[in-house]
Enzyme design. Structure first.
Site: not given
Length: 408
Positions: A156, A158-161, A281
């Site tokens: 994952g 973007g710090s999602r979850g 990235r």
């Protein structure tokens, strides 16, 4: 003679998508974006940029489209500002014999569990961790590591979850969220249970094997990790900077990286720097801060590498830059947001961006999607930059009407 083109596989809605396009144009290249949904990138239509709809999860479809573009253009290079397709970019570059990243290294790096194993084997300092596939595994792993723990999807961005769990009830609650159908998984559900490494967060920005600079990050309130403020260059002693740079380079070696841009997230704990994550990235908005702080356009230098030209990472000047995110404190409908132009007029404020329009629904996710804007300031020293930034922030206000609550 055919016009030279740069193929961009997907873009980025908030940070680096448009800068890649502009940097390509400044280098005399014609940018062509290949995307499963070009309409998601507003800047493509706004600037009348060439975009082609193609399934970016289908390597054969991408090869076919790049070959078709090669009949009209001289394809100088292929890259992407989006991590999720970066391994595919590496495979495309290999197919067309163009400079690009190693796709195997990228894929290993994007799997946080595989990355942890490689870092551990390389002797890089990391938090204790376990991999869990179900609620029982998560609970036993948290007990073995000791609370508090971080729960995050193994794959994952973007710090999602990602959430800090301070007690067993929070562990159970977030596990239910991740495995109960609310979290969108890009792969089979696997949860990384991780020791909470406590201390300030720093991000080392690298190009190839060169550490360009280190950014200090500050988050909003727990249990989420929503960036509140970043400072570049990070206020570090020479010894601290050297220590972070050394650990970051060891991280690159362990992960088989070292081509193109990388950012390494570290926490400075009581034991020194501990690597939280290596990302193959650019780091979100860091290229903007580095350009303002040091005069180095990392995105343009990356494109030079992609098209086989020499880069130049020399510092042109030195300023201290700070960015503050505008983060709402409630969900609801944004009635109005005001003060952006006044904030932009404050001396030292170099950028004000508001991401949302009035009447937009605001639903906080507890991740990188939450901010509704940002303000950036720059000056010769940190105290002056922070004062200018605060003056700009104080001029911006907004109103959110909470969603109506359902009646019993």
């Amino acid at each position: 003679m055919a016009r030279r083109a740069l193929i961009l596989v997907e873009g980025h809605r908030r940070s680096n998508g448009l800068p890649y396009v502009h940097a390509a144009q400044r280098l005399g290249l014609h940018p062509i974006t290949l995307s499963a949904d070009p309409a998601q990138y507003d800047y493509l239509a706004a600037e009348r940029l060439e975009a082609i709809r193609v399934d970016t999860d289908d390597l054969d479809a991408l090869i076919s489209e790049c070959s078709r573009q090669g009949e009209t253009y001289d394809i100088a290079g292929i890259t992407s500002p989006w991590e999720a397709v970066y391994a595919t970019v590496g495979k495309l570059c290999g197919h067309f014999d163009l400079p690009g990243p190693n796709p195997t290294s990228i894929e290993q790096c994007c799997d946080k569990f595989a990355q942890r194993q490689l870092l551990a084997e390389g002797g890089v300092p990391i938090p204790a961790y376990r991999l869990a596939a179900n609620a029982a595994d998560v609970e036993s792993s948290a007990a073995e590591i000791g609370l508090p723990v971080i729960l995050k999807p193994a794959v994952g961005v973007g710090s999602r979850g990602v959430r800090l769990c301070r007690n067993i009830d929070e562990v159970a609650e977030h596990t239910t969220y991740l495995l109960g159908g609310k979290h969108i998984w890009r792969s089979s559900p696997r949860i990384l249970v991780e020791e909470f490494a406590q201390g300030p967060l720093y991000v080392a920005n690298l190009m190839g094997n060169d550490v360009v600079g280190v950014t200090a990050y500050e988050f909003g309130p727990a249990p989420h990790f929503v960036t509140r403020e970043c400072i570049f260059p990070a206020p570090l002693t020479d010894d601290e900077y050297t220590h972070i740079a050394d650990v970051s380079l060891r991280c690159l070696q362990a992960l088989g990286l070292g081509w193109g841009p990388t950012n390494i997230e570290l926490r400075w704990t009581k034991l020194g720097p501990v690597v939280i994550e290596g990302n193959p990235r650019m780091a979100g908005g860091d290229p903007k801060l580095i350009q303002l702080g040091y005069g180095v356009d990392l995105i343009a230098e990356h494109i030079k590498l992609v098209i086989g030209e020499e880069w130049d990472l020399r510092t042109r000047h030195s300023q201290t830059v700070a960015v503050r995110s505008l983060v709402p404190d409630r969900d609801g409908i944004l009635d109005w947001i005001d003060g952006g132009s006044r904030a932009a007029a404050v001396p030292g404020v170099v950028e004000v961006k508001l991401y949302v329009e009035p009447k937009t629904p605001i639903v906080r996710k507890g991740d990188s999607r939450d901010p509704i804007g940002h303000v950036i300031a720059a000056s010769p020293n940190l105290a002056q930059t922070e004062a200018m930034l605060q003056r700009g922030i104080d001029l911006i206000s907004w109103s959110i009407t909470p969603f109506p609550t359902a009646r019993e």
